[in-house]
Write a protein that holds these residues in place. Structure first.
Motif, PDB file in Angstrom:
ATOM      1  N   GLN A 415       0.827  -1.212   0.000  1.00  0.00           N
ATOM      2  CA  GLN A 415       0.000   0.000   0.000  1.00  0.00           C
ATOM      3  C   GLN A 415       0.856   1.253   0.000  1.00  0.00           C
ATOM      4  O   GLN A 415       0.497   2.266  -0.616  1.00  0.00           O
ATOM      5  N   ARG A 416       2.003   1.195   0.658  1.00  0.00           N
ATOM      6  CA  ARG A 416       2.909   2.343   0.686  1.00  0.00           C
ATOM      7  C   ARG A 416       3.402   2.666  -0.731  1.00  0.00           C
ATOM      8  O   ARG A 416       3.450   3.827  -1.150  1.00  0.00           O
ATOM      9  N   GLN A 417       3.775   1.614  -1.473  1.00  0.00           N
ATOM     10  CA  GLN A 417       4.264   1.804  -2.837  1.00  0.00           C
ATOM     11  C   GLN A 417       3.145   2.280  -3.769  1.00  0.00           C
ATOM     12  O   GLN A 417       3.357   3.162  -4.612  1.00  0.00           O
ATOM     13  N   TRP A 418       1.969   1.675  -3.607  1.00  0.00           N
ATOM     14  CA  TRP A 418       0.830   2.070  -4.445  1.00  0.00           C
ATOM     15  C   TRP A 418       0.476   3.543  -4.230  1.00  0.00           C
ATOM     16  O   TRP A 418       0.261   4.284  -5.204  1.00  0.00           O
ATOM     17  N   GLU A 419       0.394   3.952  -2.990  1.00  0.00           N
ATOM     18  CA  GLU A 419       0.013   5.332  -2.691  1.00  0.00           C
ATOM     19  C   GLU A 419       1.035   6.322  -3.238  1.00  0.00           C
ATOM     20  O   GLU A 419       0.674   7.420  -3.672  1.00  0.00           O
ATOM     21  N   LYS A 420       2.314   5.938  -3.248  1.00  0.00           N
ATOM     22  CA  LYS A 420       3.339   6.828  -3.777  1.00  0.00           C
ATOM     23  C   LYS A 420       3.173   7.031  -5.274  1.00  0.00           C
ATOM     24  O   LYS A 420       3.324   8.148  -5.784  1.00  0.00           O
ATOM     25  N   ILE A 421       2.866   5.966  -5.994  1.00  0.00           N
ATOM     26  CA  ILE A 421       2.756   6.052  -7.451  1.00  0.00           C
ATOM     27  C   ILE A 421       1.379   6.525  -7.896  1.00  0.00           C
ATOM     28  O   ILE A 421       1.234   7.340  -8.811  1.00  0.00           O
ATOM     29  N   MET A 422       0.324   6.040  -7.244  1.00  0.00           N
ATOM     30  CA  MET A 422      -1.052   6.272  -7.714  1.00  0.00           C
ATOM     31  C   MET A 422      -1.784   7.357  -6.944  1.00  0.00           C
ATOM     32  O   MET A 422      -2.874   7.777  -7.351  1.00  0.00           O
ATOM     33  N   GLN A 423      -1.259   7.752  -5.796  1.00  0.00           N
ATOM     34  CA  GLN A 423      -1.909   8.776  -4.965  1.00  0.00           C
ATOM     35  C   GLN A 423      -3.340   8.378  -4.610  1.00  0.00           C
ATOM     36  O   GLN A 423      -4.290   9.171  -4.720  1.00  0.00           O
ATOM     37  N   ALA A 424      -3.507   7.135  -4.181  1.00  0.00           N
ATOM     38  CA  ALA A 424      -4.843   6.621  -3.841  1.00  0.00           C
ATOM     39  C   ALA A 424      -4.704   5.566  -2.769  1.00  0.00           C
ATOM     40  O   ALA A 424      -3.636   4.964  -2.599  1.00  0.00           O
ATOM     41  N   LYS A 425      -5.808   5.315  -2.041  1.00  0.00           N
ATOM     42  CA  LYS A 425      -5.830   4.328  -0.964  1.00  0.00           C
ATOM     43  C   LYS A 425      -7.039   3.408  -1.138  1.00  0.00           C
ATOM     44  O   LYS A 425      -8.067   3.586  -0.493  1.00  0.00           O
ATOM     45  N   PRO A 426      -6.937   2.402  -2.017  1.00  0.00           N
ATOM     46  CA  PRO A 426      -8.104   1.552  -2.302  1.00  0.00           C
ATOM     47  C   PRO A 426      -8.308   0.395  -1.346  1.00  0.00           C
ATOM     48  O   PRO A 426      -9.358  -0.237  -1.372  1.00  0.00           O
ATOM     49  N   SER A 427      -7.337   0.052  -0.495  1.00  0.00           N
ATOM     50  CA  SER A 427      -7.335  -1.229   0.204  1.00  0.00           C
ATOM     51  C   SER A 427      -8.384  -1.323   1.295  1.00  0.00           C
ATOM     52  O   SER A 427      -8.718  -0.334   1.955  1.00  0.00           O
TER      53      SER A 427
END
Length: 599
Positions: A415-427
């Protein structure tokens, strides 16, 4: 404090030491010279339930249900005798049910005075009506769990030629186990019919039960009503009608109310099948419904989820470009050492060996890194042998595939990596180092494209052949660790076993990446935790599959993409290295994530 058990007493609580009730004059004594009533737990029109102490069971707590004769019984000895005979036979049947942790054990039953009593073990916990009042309505995940927890118990009751007869949220207890994660739902208050009692609870009972007949399918109908009420929070109120049921049309309205609109087509089909008014058109047995749920699991290879395009957030797909694989990286590699675990047929550790792997670290900024492990090329047998337990036909025919070298994420994308690239919190299960989930295939591809643009490297989803090659890591057993899987090695449904393994922890949620031993390539959590998207479209089997590690593009089911690895909610058979799952490309759910490959 002492409690008067006269059902007509207006003030039954008395100070300790008095011989007669100060309100009604009834003699205060232990029931059967054994049970000391402590307090009133609940009261119905023709019964009330007490918390009591069983003085012959090391002063253990129990519940006592007191059945009060109706006026009709009081004036007809014949009817009262019939009621007593019915009660005793039903109580005897309940006492002979096989011991089960999800059924309140019958301790005793007896007649005293003009009242009948049924004594059961006391199970602390909240009933489901209290639970949603405290925590809010059930979501789809909890409904599936409720069904899978209670259906085996109902099957046991029905196989004893009994029906529960009184299923409602107030009679289902949520008991939290000692590990604070695994819980079970406990069925209470199996109906004790008496001549002269009123009709069953109209808010939950099917029409045949109201008219005096009961079948296993009647309990299933009531279970369906429970699920609909727990999803929507709609419970009948005195003199205010029932928002969940249209009496004029004879229709349950849960599907159009908040909580019912956003569930998967699979759950819609299950609940609609439970709530059919005609008995013969309903699910006929708990086993039949469990088999249906298992079929859904095998078809989608995930627990449950919404693929209804009217009920999920719309997420736009992006064009996809797959670069050719490069065998020689033009950047330096580091090397790491680790120990690989092997287990025997019963899951016992039999060996550990030292291994090493080459990798590079991608700096995403702000101290967030992405480790990519070098996977050497090689040739392996893709698919599973016909002798492998729990295999599916989709894993055939087993065939030889040659894989070119590539890089694969050491862990699933966090989630840390996703939020850095996508600027979103889907989990759904939040935590910076837990795998990102609730992402569609299209979104995983978009992540790879954005990461490629940021780093000037060719990031992508792994092909299915690459994923299985990396998961097997030069092994030929069902799992990279050996012939079975344990919850010390992976995150899956530990209440289920594979082969000769043993039961373990059922965490019911994802956990941080890197918690379990790696495989021989240095990859973590290739079994369980979250399903992982692959680049390929779905094919029903391997007939005509390529013999290299390229994407198998031609497919009549292009809308479905491959999922691999199993999840925290799956039977271990779904976590095998060769297991294949599928999901719609727009599909997202709380047990679906991915890891990235790099050319």
């Amino acid at each position: 404090m002492q409690y008067c058990h006269n059902p007509n007493c207006q003030q039954p609580v008395n100070p300790f030491g008095v011989e007669f009730c100060q309100s009604c004059g009834e003699k205060i004594k232990w029931l059967q010279d054994r049970y000391n009533i402590i307090q009133l737990l609940g009261r119905g029109e023709f019964s009330q339930t007490y918390l009591a102490t069983d003085t012959q069971d090391r002063f253990g707590d129990c519940t006592i249900k007191q059945l009060i004769p109706t006026r009709k019984m009081q004036y007809s000895p014949e009817i009262f005798q019939t009621a007593k005979d019915t009660f005793k036979e039903r109580a005897r049947q309940l006492s002979q049910l096989p011991s089960h942790p999800q059924i309140g054990r019958v301790i005793d039953y007896f007649e005293e005075g003009n009242n009948l009593y049924l004594v059961r073990e006391y199970i602390p916990g909240k009933n489901l009506k209290e639970e949603i009042e405290n925590t809010g309505n059930f979501n789809e995940v909890k409904i599936w769990q409720l069904l899978q927890d209670l259906l085996p118990v109902l099957s046991l009751i029905h196989e004893a030629n009994l029906i529960h007869g009184n299923l409602k949220p107030e009679n289902i207890i949520l008991r939290l186990n000692s590990d604070l994660v695994t819980h079970s739902y406990v069925l209470l208050d199996l109906e004790i019919p008496q001549v002269g009692l009123p009709h069953p609870n109209l808010a939950y009972a099917p029409i045949e039960q109201v008219r005096g007949s009961g079948f296993p399918a009647s309990d299933l109908y009531s279970l369906g009503v429970c699920c609909a009420r727990l999803l929507t929070g709609c419970f009948p109120e005195a003199n205010e009608g029932d928002e969940l049921y249209d009496g004029m049309e004879g229709t349950w309205l849960w599907r159009w109310l908040p909580g019912g609109k956003d569930v998967s087509p699979q759950l819609v089909e299950v609940l609609q099948g439970l709530l059919v008014e005609t008995v013969k058109n309903r699910y006929q047995s708990a086993k039949q419904l469990l088999a249906t749920i298992q079929t859904y699991q095998q078809q989608t290879e995930v627990l449950v989820g919404s693929t209804d395009q009217d009920s999920v957030e719309q997420r736009s797909p992006l064009p996809i470009v797959y670069p050719a694989i490069a065998t020689n990286p033009n950047f330096p590699l580091d090397e790491c050492s680790f120990r690989v675990v092997k287990v025997g047929h019963q899951g016992q550790q039999i060996d550990t060996t030292q291994h090493s792997a080459k990798f590079f670290t991608e700096n995403l900024g702000e101290g967030i890194n992405l480790d990519m492990v070098y996977i050497p090329g090689g040739t392996y047998q893709m698919g599973s042998p016909a002798t492998e337990a729990g295999r599916f036909d989709s894993e055939s025919p087993q065939h030889q595939v040659t894989v070119s070298p590539f890089f694969l994420g050491k862990f699933a994308v966090t989630q840390r990596q996703w939020e850095k690239i996508m600027q979103a919190k889907p989990s759904h299960f939040r935590g910076p180092d837990r795998p990102v989930e609730q992402v569609s295939w299209h979104e995983a591809v978009e992540f790879c494209q954005r990461l490629s643009q940021k780093t000037k490297k060719n990031y992508r989803l792994p092909t299915e052949a690459e994923w299985e090659y990396a998961a097997k890591a030069a092994t030929t057993t069902p799992f990279c660790y050996g012939e079975t899987l344990t919850t010390d090695l992976a995150n899956y449904d530990g209440t289920q076993i594979y082969g000769s393994g043993s039961k373990g922890i059922y965490r019911r949620q994802t956990i941080n990446v890197g918690n379990f031993p790696p495989n021989q390539f240095g990859l973590y959590e290739m079994h369980g935790n979250v399903w992982e998207w692959c680049a390929d479209p779905w094919h029903e089997n391997y007939e005509g599959a390529p013999t290299d590690s390229s994407i198998w593009s031609a497919s009549s089911e292009e809308q479905y993409k491959v999922l691999r690895g199993g999840s925290c909610g799956n039977h271990p058979r779904f976590c095998r290295s060769s297991e294949r799952g599928k999901g719609l490309a727009d599909y997202w759910y709380y047990v679906i994530g991915f890891r990235v490959a790099c050319s």
